[in-house]
Design a protein around this motif. Sequence first.
Motif, PDB file in Angstrom:
ATOM      1  N   TYR A  34       0.868  -1.170   0.000  1.00 26.42           N
ATOM      2  CA  TYR A  34       0.000   0.000   0.000  1.00 26.42           C
ATOM      3  C   TYR A  34       0.905   1.219   0.000  1.00 26.42           C
ATOM      4  O   TYR A  34       2.090   1.136   0.292  1.00 26.42           O
ATOM      5  N   LYS A  35       0.316   2.350  -0.307  1.00 30.50           N
ATOM      6  CA  LYS A  35       1.095   3.579  -0.388  1.00 30.50           C
ATOM      7  C   LYS A  35       1.918   3.790   0.878  1.00 30.50           C
ATOM      8  O   LYS A  35       1.388   3.782   1.982  1.00 30.50           O
ATOM      9  N   LYS A  36       3.203   3.957   0.695  1.00 30.78           N
ATOM     10  CA  LYS A  36       4.093   4.325   1.795  1.00 30.78           C
ATOM     11  C   LYS A  36       4.173   3.281   2.908  1.00 30.78           C
ATOM     12  O   LYS A  36       4.787   3.504   3.940  1.00 30.78           O
ATOM     13  N   ALA A  37       3.511   2.138   2.726  1.00 33.91           N
ATOM     14  CA  ALA A  37       3.592   1.101   3.761  1.00 33.91           C
ATOM     15  C   ALA A  37       4.602   0.053   3.311  1.00 33.91           C
ATOM     16  O   ALA A  37       5.071   0.079   2.183  1.00 33.91           O
ATOM     17  N   CYS A  38       4.949  -0.856   4.205  1.00 31.75           N
ATOM     18  CA  CYS A  38       5.931  -1.857   3.830  1.00 31.75           C
ATOM     19  C   CYS A  38       5.268  -2.917   2.935  1.00 31.75           C
ATOM     20  O   CYS A  38       4.059  -2.978   2.805  1.00 31.75           O
ATOM     21  N   ASP A  39       6.109  -3.756   2.322  1.00 32.25           N
ATOM     22  CA  ASP A  39       5.610  -4.731   1.361  1.00 32.25           C
ATOM     23  C   ASP A  39       4.725  -5.764   2.038  1.00 32.25           C
ATOM     24  O   ASP A  39       5.052  -6.273   3.100  1.00 32.25           O
ATOM     25  N   ILE A  40       3.614  -6.070   1.374  1.00 33.55           N
ATOM     26  CA  ILE A  40       2.737  -7.105   1.907  1.00 33.55           C
ATOM     27  C   ILE A  40       2.972  -8.401   1.162  1.00 33.55           C
ATOM     28  O   ILE A  40       2.965  -9.477   1.737  1.00 33.55           O
ATOM     29  N   LEU A  41       3.201  -8.293  -0.145  1.00 33.64           N
ATOM     30  CA  LEU A  41       3.585  -9.467  -0.924  1.00 33.64           C
ATOM     31  C   LEU A  41       4.992  -9.243  -1.447  1.00 33.64           C
ATOM     32  O   LEU A  41       5.298  -8.187  -1.986  1.00 33.64           O
ATOM     33  N   SER A  90      -0.301 -12.288   6.934  1.00 35.41           N
ATOM     34  CA  SER A  90       0.771 -12.839   6.113  1.00 35.41           C
ATOM     35  C   SER A  90       0.554 -12.487   4.654  1.00 35.41           C
ATOM     36  O   SER A  90       1.373 -12.827   3.822  1.00 35.41           O
ATOM     37  N   GLY A  91      -0.539 -11.819   4.350  1.00 35.99           N
ATOM     38  CA  GLY A  91      -0.789 -11.374   2.980  1.00 35.99           C
ATOM     39  C   GLY A  91      -1.709 -12.281   2.205  1.00 35.99           C
ATOM     40  O   GLY A  91      -1.808 -12.173   0.997  1.00 35.99           O
ATOM     41  N   LYS A  92      -2.399 -13.185   2.891  1.00 33.78           N
ATOM     42  CA  LYS A  92      -3.252 -14.150   2.197  1.00 33.78           C
ATOM     43  C   LYS A  92      -4.377 -13.464   1.433  1.00 33.78           C
ATOM     44  O   LYS A  92      -4.545 -13.661   0.240  1.00 33.78           O
ATOM     45  N   THR A  93      -5.135 -12.652   2.174  1.00 33.35           N
ATOM     46  CA  THR A  93      -6.274 -11.994   1.549  1.00 33.35           C
ATOM     47  C   THR A  93      -5.812 -11.016   0.473  1.00 33.35           C
ATOM     48  O   THR A  93      -6.407 -10.927  -0.599  1.00 33.35           O
ATOM     49  N   THR A  94      -4.711 -10.323   0.751  1.00 34.17           N
ATOM     50  CA  THR A  94      -4.164  -9.389  -0.236  1.00 34.17           C
ATOM     51  C   THR A  94      -3.835 -10.116  -1.533  1.00 34.17           C
ATOM     52  O   THR A  94      -4.113  -9.629  -2.628  1.00 34.17           O
ATOM     53  N   PHE A  95      -3.251 -11.298  -1.403  1.00 35.67           N
ATOM     54  CA  PHE A  95      -2.889 -12.084  -2.578  1.00 35.67           C
ATOM     55  C   PHE A  95      -4.136 -12.389  -3.408  1.00 35.67           C
ATOM     56  O   PHE A  95      -4.147 -12.217  -4.625  1.00 35.67           O
ATOM     57  N   LEU A  96      -5.198 -12.818  -2.735  1.00 33.70           N
ATOM     58  CA  LEU A  96      -6.444 -13.097  -3.452  1.00 33.70           C
ATOM     59  C   LEU A  96      -6.969 -11.832  -4.127  1.00 33.70           C
ATOM     60  O   LEU A  96      -7.435 -11.869  -5.252  1.00 33.70           O
ATOM     61  N   HIS A  97      -6.872 -10.714  -3.417  1.00 32.01           N
ATOM     62  CA  HIS A  97      -7.365  -9.454  -3.979  1.00 32.01           C
ATOM     63  C   HIS A  97      -6.578  -9.074  -5.231  1.00 32.01           C
ATOM     64  O   HIS A  97      -7.150  -8.565  -6.185  1.00 32.01           O
ATOM     65  N   ARG A 117       4.871 -13.766   5.869  1.00 26.65           N
ATOM     66  CA  ARG A 117       5.364 -12.412   5.664  1.00 26.65           C
ATOM     67  C   ARG A 117       5.500 -12.054   4.198  1.00 26.65           C
ATOM     68  O   ARG A 117       6.515 -11.546   3.757  1.00 26.65           O
ATOM     69  N   GLY A 118       4.444 -12.384   3.459  1.00 25.73           N
ATOM     70  CA  GLY A 118       4.396 -11.988   2.061  1.00 25.73           C
ATOM     71  C   GLY A 118       5.148 -12.894   1.117  1.00 25.73           C
ATOM     72  O   GLY A 118       5.234 -12.619  -0.069  1.00 25.73           O
ATOM     73  N   GLU A 119       5.719 -13.964   1.629  1.00 32.82           N
ATOM     74  CA  GLU A 119       6.412 -14.896   0.745  1.00 32.82           C
ATOM     75  C   GLU A 119       5.668 -16.211   0.722  1.00 32.82           C
ATOM     76  O   GLU A 119       5.153 -16.666   1.736  1.00 32.82           O
ATOM     77  N   LEU A 120       5.648 -16.825  -0.450  1.00 35.42           N
ATOM     78  CA  LEU A 120       4.991 -18.111  -0.576  1.00 35.42           C
ATOM     79  C   LEU A 120       6.035 -19.202  -0.378  1.00 35.42           C
ATOM     80  O   LEU A 120       6.967 -19.340  -1.163  1.00 35.42           O
ATOM     81  N   LEU A 121       5.881 -19.956   0.703  1.00 32.22           N
ATOM     82  CA  LEU A 121       6.875 -20.963   1.042  1.00 32.22           C
ATOM     83  C   LEU A 121       6.249 -22.343   0.956  1.00 32.22           C
ATOM     84  O   LEU A 121       5.046 -22.505   1.091  1.00 32.22           O
ATOM     85  N   ALA A 122       7.109 -23.310   0.751  1.00 31.33           N
ATOM     86  CA  ALA A 122       6.725 -24.707   0.903  1.00 31.33           C
ATOM     87  C   ALA A 122       5.506 -25.101   0.095  1.00 31.33           C
ATOM     88  O   ALA A 122       4.691 -25.893   0.536  1.00 31.33           O
ATOM     89  N   LEU A 123       5.374 -24.509  -1.093  1.00 27.80           N
ATOM     90  CA  LEU A 123       4.238 -24.913  -1.920  1.00 27.80           C
ATOM     91  C   LEU A 123       4.516 -26.312  -2.457  1.00 27.80           C
ATOM     92  O   LEU A 123       5.539 -26.544  -3.095  1.00 27.80           O
ATOM     93  N   GLY A 124       3.608 -27.223  -2.157  1.00 23.86           N
ATOM     94  CA  GLY A 124       3.843 -28.585  -2.625  1.00 23.86           C
ATOM     95  C   GLY A 124       2.578 -29.390  -2.543  1.00 23.86           C
ATOM     96  O   GLY A 124       1.547 -28.887  -2.087  1.00 23.86           O
ATOM     97  N   ARG A 125       2.659 -30.622  -2.976  1.00 22.58           N
ATOM     98  CA  ARG A 125       1.471 -31.459  -2.893  1.00 22.58           C
ATOM     99  C   ARG A 125       1.074 -31.617  -1.435  1.00 22.58           C
ATOM    100  O   ARG A 125       1.926 -31.607  -0.542  1.00 22.58           O
ATOM    101  N   THR A 126      -0.228 -31.758  -1.212  1.00 16.53           N
ATOM    102  CA  THR A 126      -0.770 -31.712   0.140  1.00 16.53           C
ATOM    103  C   THR A 126      -0.011 -32.603   1.110  1.00 16.53           C
ATOM    104  O   THR A 126       0.362 -32.189   2.197  1.00 16.53           O
ATOM    105  N   ARG A 127       0.247 -33.835   0.690  1.00 19.32           N
ATOM    106  CA  ARG A 127       0.910 -34.779   1.590  1.00 19.32           C
ATOM    107  C   ARG A 127       2.331 -34.320   1.921  1.00 19.32           C
ATOM    108  O   ARG A 127       2.736 -34.281   3.070  1.00 19.32           O
ATOM    109  N   GLU A 128       3.036 -33.955   0.880  1.00 21.12           N
ATOM    110  CA  GLU A 128       4.392 -33.440   1.078  1.00 21.12           C
ATOM    111  C   GLU A 128       4.368 -32.280   2.053  1.00 21.12           C
ATOM    112  O   GLU A 128       5.156 -32.220   2.979  1.00 21.12           O
TER     113      GLU A 128
END
Lengths: 595, 295
Positions: free
Chosen positions: A361-368, A389-396, A532-543
């Motif tokens: 957002y304007k003048k604010a720190c990074d969300i994603l 963590s930026g979840k809703t922002t990501f969807l937006h 904190r705005g980073e997408l980590l550990a994206l993997g198949r559900t079981r993994e």
Amino acid sequence: MELYRVEHLTFAYPACGLSDMQRGDGGREITVLQDCSFQVEEGSFVMLCGGTGSGKTTLLNLLKKELQPVGRLTGIIRYRDRFLADYAYGETAAEVGFVMQNPDEQPVTDKVWHELAFGLENMGVPSEEIRRRVAEISAYFGIDDWYEKAVEELSGGQKQLLNLAAVMVMRPRVLLLDEPTAQLDPIAAQNFMNMIVRLNRELGMTILLAEHRLEETLAVSDRVLVLQGGKLLHDGTPQQIARAIGQKERIYMALPCSARLCRALLDGGEEKPVQKTDVCTVAEKKTDRDTIPLTITQGRQWLWARYGDIGRDDAEQGGYPDTSKTLSAEKEAHASGTGDRTQEHRRAKPILECKQVWFHYKKACDILCGVQFRMNEGEIVSLLGSNGSGKTTFLHVIAGILHASGGKVRVGAERVGYLPQNIETLFVADTVEEELRLVGAEPSERLASYRQVHPYDLSGGEKQILAWEKVLAGKPQLLLLDEPTKGLDAAARRDVGIRLRALADEGVSVLMVTHDIELAAAVSDRCGLLFRGELLALGRTREFFHGNRFYTTAAARISQNLFADVLTAEELTARCRMLDGKESDRGIPREAEDM
Amino acid sequence: MQENKRLLMRLHPITTFCYMMAVLGIAMFCVNPVMQGCSLICACIFLRMLSERIVWRRVPAFVLFFAVIAAINPLFYHNGATVLFYLNGNRITLEAVRYGICTACMFGGVFLWCRSLSQIFSSDRILCLLGAVSPKASLVCSMTLRFLPMYARQMEKTKEQQRLLGLYRENTLIDRIRGSMKVFAAVTTWALEHSMHTADSMQARGYGVCRRTQYRRWRFGRMDAALCSWLLLLFIAIVIEINRGSVSMRFYPVTDAIPLGAESLLVYLCYAAVCFTLPAALCVLRFRRMMRERE
């Protein structure tokens, strides 16, 4: 001492503006509570559970004179040996504290300190005394830090704690809480529950808590009342309740994972008829069965006692903590079922691609911060993560409500559906019918009887159905969901899961952000963690879940170090059954082995 | 600075209010260059004490504002004995210029005072003052302040949502108005629904059961009492002297000399004392703190 005594309480709302389908026999009123009798002892922690629409809220409102709804009431409510009806209006205002479900609805004033003082001001307490009590309560609740803040600036969890403190400052004898954690994220919910438990244990506060999620709360209560369809079905200790609830009952799904596992294995497939349980009848049955585990720890102990020696080699073979081996275990597990679908998606074309998406957002720190994400057609992907963590922002950003400040978002779908967290923002018309007509649809069977009802007058579950129908009316190819199970009871959550699977089978891609780990584990093809705005550990559900120790399903936590590839309660049950079967093949009786 | 602001926030709202009334009241009703200058200078000092740093970007705008106000009077008011020059056939007189500069000082001062006082007058302090007059009005204001941001947020979310659903995104003006109306109606329904819950919450907490008291968050301490009586005393003295005309000046047709008699000097001194009350109090508070830290 007995605080409340309720005898044969029956309550009916006058019906007005509802269609005939909903009306009771007389066609004049809707019966919400039928012949409920129970007592509440001073200092006890009583849990009132039941699915949505079971009459919990009405029952709680009836217990507080100032909140009693208009309707026909028969039976007796006694509070401290006097009829509640005999109390003057406002006499019990301070003594009976009430916390509402939605944290946004209770605050009256704009500042935290003023909100804390509000109740005391009403009671005519002098200013110096208010100062003392407010100071005391803020110290106890640890809200000094945000004492000066505006209520609007607080998070949901903070707001609910404030609501509790604002009630506690009036020094009530009993607290009535109406699903206070339903709208909170898991950490805030746990925080709030800890405070309730603390009030009960440290101050001997009498607690009457309406709740439909029992996973964490069942074990801490002294007594449980189960309401269903306005009838008090069970009344007993958590142990007794865990044993008494029939597998067909709506509330069964809400039982803790450990309890369900134990029940499933002990009862086998057989179904007990639903019957009204009293304390005494359950007590008789107690002798012939073990204690039912209620918490994760108890569940683990129970499981180890049963399968400790067999399971361990299984876990060692599966190499639970070792990711490379988990992968092989996972491949096996995926030989059939969802695994195949994941393979298919590899070949399928992407419906959504995010390349290095940044947002602030304007003048604010990074969300994603440079989110890299790709999703294929017909896939279900869940993103988990804590608040902020930026979840809703990501969807937006994907939905186009916000524009990425850096990077590229490419949406391959023409029609994108978005189900917001706050579903009331979807509704703009005066009736259900009009609401759906706006998007060119007709009410389905489930809403047929509510055609002429205002969307706000629907119950929580029905609102959810309407919201889904409105969003799905546009036949979206990509569906974005923000907390689709927030505030829903266990049965409704399972319905959401079923609905999502059905949609995925039709080829709709689903991207959801959620706190509901059980749902994510049950339905998604892939899961990721936003931190904190980073997408980590994206993997198949079981993994994904096997890489996590803390952030994983109840079943996985129960079977940790024992079974390698268990995610859901159903899988755990099946696994245990399989082991039981193996043993009987080997001809070793269970009892003999135990000795 | 944050530190200064926090120290001033400890004072009772009534004290700050008295200060504001005394400084602004006298500045606004007394056209006297010495007093206006005093007010302007003190306003600058006070603002500097409260803000983190000087925002130089704002200075040109302020100077322009000052110059425009100073210019307006001579441009439109042509009385006065000493003609400086003619502009479009209109006389520009020395007296009008003098009066203009005087008013500009006044406006500039008031502007700066408002800037700094708004920093210490938070909404809850205003409500506290209002509560002293009418507790009910104070509560209603507080509830409004709670409600409005929530309403705005709901409005924004509903709009976004409807746009996502593909409704009301047409570009024609009528469609957009119709869409906004629909959203407005929906959010108003939501607000009514919400207010029912608020009413429940109020009743549940005993609203209307008996006569309400008002929680006064600030204590009226010794410092407050001293400051208030000091301000009141000076204020009364100044008002009496102003009524007697010891500092009044006539600007037209010929500007009087700035009154510099003993009485007038006393009034200037008193006004300076009024203006410097809070800055001085602040210095005292800081000094005390420093001493305490040293111990």
